[in-house]
Design an enzyme around this catalytic site. Structure first.
Site: not given
Ligand code: NVA
Ligand code: CP
Length: 306
Positions: A265, A139, A109, A136, A226, A293
């Site tokens: 998500c 997801q 990540r 992502h 989101d 997930r």
């Molecule tokens: N769009 C959000 C998704 C979190 C899982 C982010 O990147 O923070």
């Molecule tokens: N939806 C998702 O990826 O959550 P986290 O940021 O908690 O991993």
């Protein structure tokens, strides 16, 4: 040497492979749900280790990958910037070369999608995208799985996204083309992602972009949103005001089909991108989505590591 089976982005796969991954996920999920004392899949990852690199926070991705590996008989190692040499500038290429000598797959990540590509280019083991600033894909595998468990095939259905045109939205665009559903994306005019249309058109697909949330949601089978502030973004009042008309509330949800589902998500911000009555209401499947997930990623792990 054969190339490792990376899971980098949904647009890189054909439908057959995506369906194969979801089938694996479904088989593994149902085997455990059926309460078999010794599920055959409990040894699928025996002797295998997944390294997980987190340059951003996570709850779901971290826990679901860790629990998933362990339920399949494998192990995990977690690295962050602050407790690894990545934080002191060691390159992704060198990190990939070294980790490949210890582990069987790497999940990352990170902010910059180029880091994901560097890692994949230099790794001798599969690399899995656990979120970047631009996508992502894990997801989306869980999201498609969740929709289909509730409503059957997603092909030909209509999905409405309303809010920021962020990393998750972009993976929805990829999924809409590969899985064959209609996507309508509503964003403030300044955020409309016209740049994504080139890929969609090159694939012979269609994507409706609009600055009116009502237009996107009208008659939809699924409504998705989101956070307005993805990880790494600073909260700003201007953006709150810009995005407020795209909030999913009961009035907006009522424009979708009567049996439409709601997904997010997570993490969610009640009162910002979604109201509590919607996310905690009867049309919301966000907890199934979060659970999936775990199952979808088991399918990804199984596919990546053969
Ligand atoms: N769009 C959000 C998704 C979190 C899982 C982010 O990147 O923070
Ligand atoms: N939806 C998702 O990826 O959550 P986290 O940021 O908690 O991993």
């Amino acid at each position: 040497m054969p190339q490792p089976r990376h899971f980098l982005d949904i647009d890189r796969f054909d439908l057959t492979t995506l369906r194969r991954i979801l089938d694996l996920a479904g088989t593994i999920k149902s085997e455990r749900a059926n309460g078999r004392k010794r599920p055959k899949t409990a040894t699928l990852m025996r002797g295998r280790t997944l390294a997980m690199i987190f340059e951003k926070p996570s709850t779901r991705t971290r826990v679901s990958f860790e629990v998933g590996m362990k339920q399949l008989g494998g192990h995990v190692v977690v690295l962050t910037d602050s407790d690894s040499q990545l934080g002191r500038g060691e390159s992704m290429a060198d990190t990939a070369r070294v980790l490949s000598r210890y582990v069987d797959a790497i999940m990352i990540r990170t902010n910059d999608p180029q880091k994901l590509l560097d890692l994949a280019q230099h790794a001798a083991v599969p690399v899995i995208n656990g979120l970047t600033d631009t996508s992502h894909p894990c997801q989306l595998m869980a999201d498609v799985m969740t929709f289909e468990e509730h409503r059957g095939s997603i092909a030909g259905r209509t999905v409405a996204w309303t809010g920021d045109a962020n990393n998750v939205a972009r993976s929805w665009v990829h999924a809409s083309i590969r899985f064959g559903f209609r996507l309508r994306l509503a964003c403030p005019p300044a955020l409309l992602p016209f740049r994504w249309l080139d890929w969609v058109r090159a694939e012979g697909g269609d994507l409706m972009l609009t600055d009116r949330a009502e237009q996107a949601v009208e008659g939809a089978d699924l409504v998705v949103t989101d956070t307005w502030f993805s990880m790494g973004m600073k909260e700003a009042e201007k953006r709150h005001n810009e995005l407020a008309p795209y909030r999913v509330d009961a009035k907006l949800m009522a424009r979708a089909k009567a049996d439409a589902l709601f997904m997010h998500c997570l993490p969610a911000h009640r009162g910002q991108e979604v109201t509590a009555d919607v996310i905690d209401g009867p049309q919301s499947v966000v907890w199934d989505e979060a659970e999936n997930r775990l199952h979808a990623q088991k399918g990804i792990l199984a596919w990546c590591m053969g």
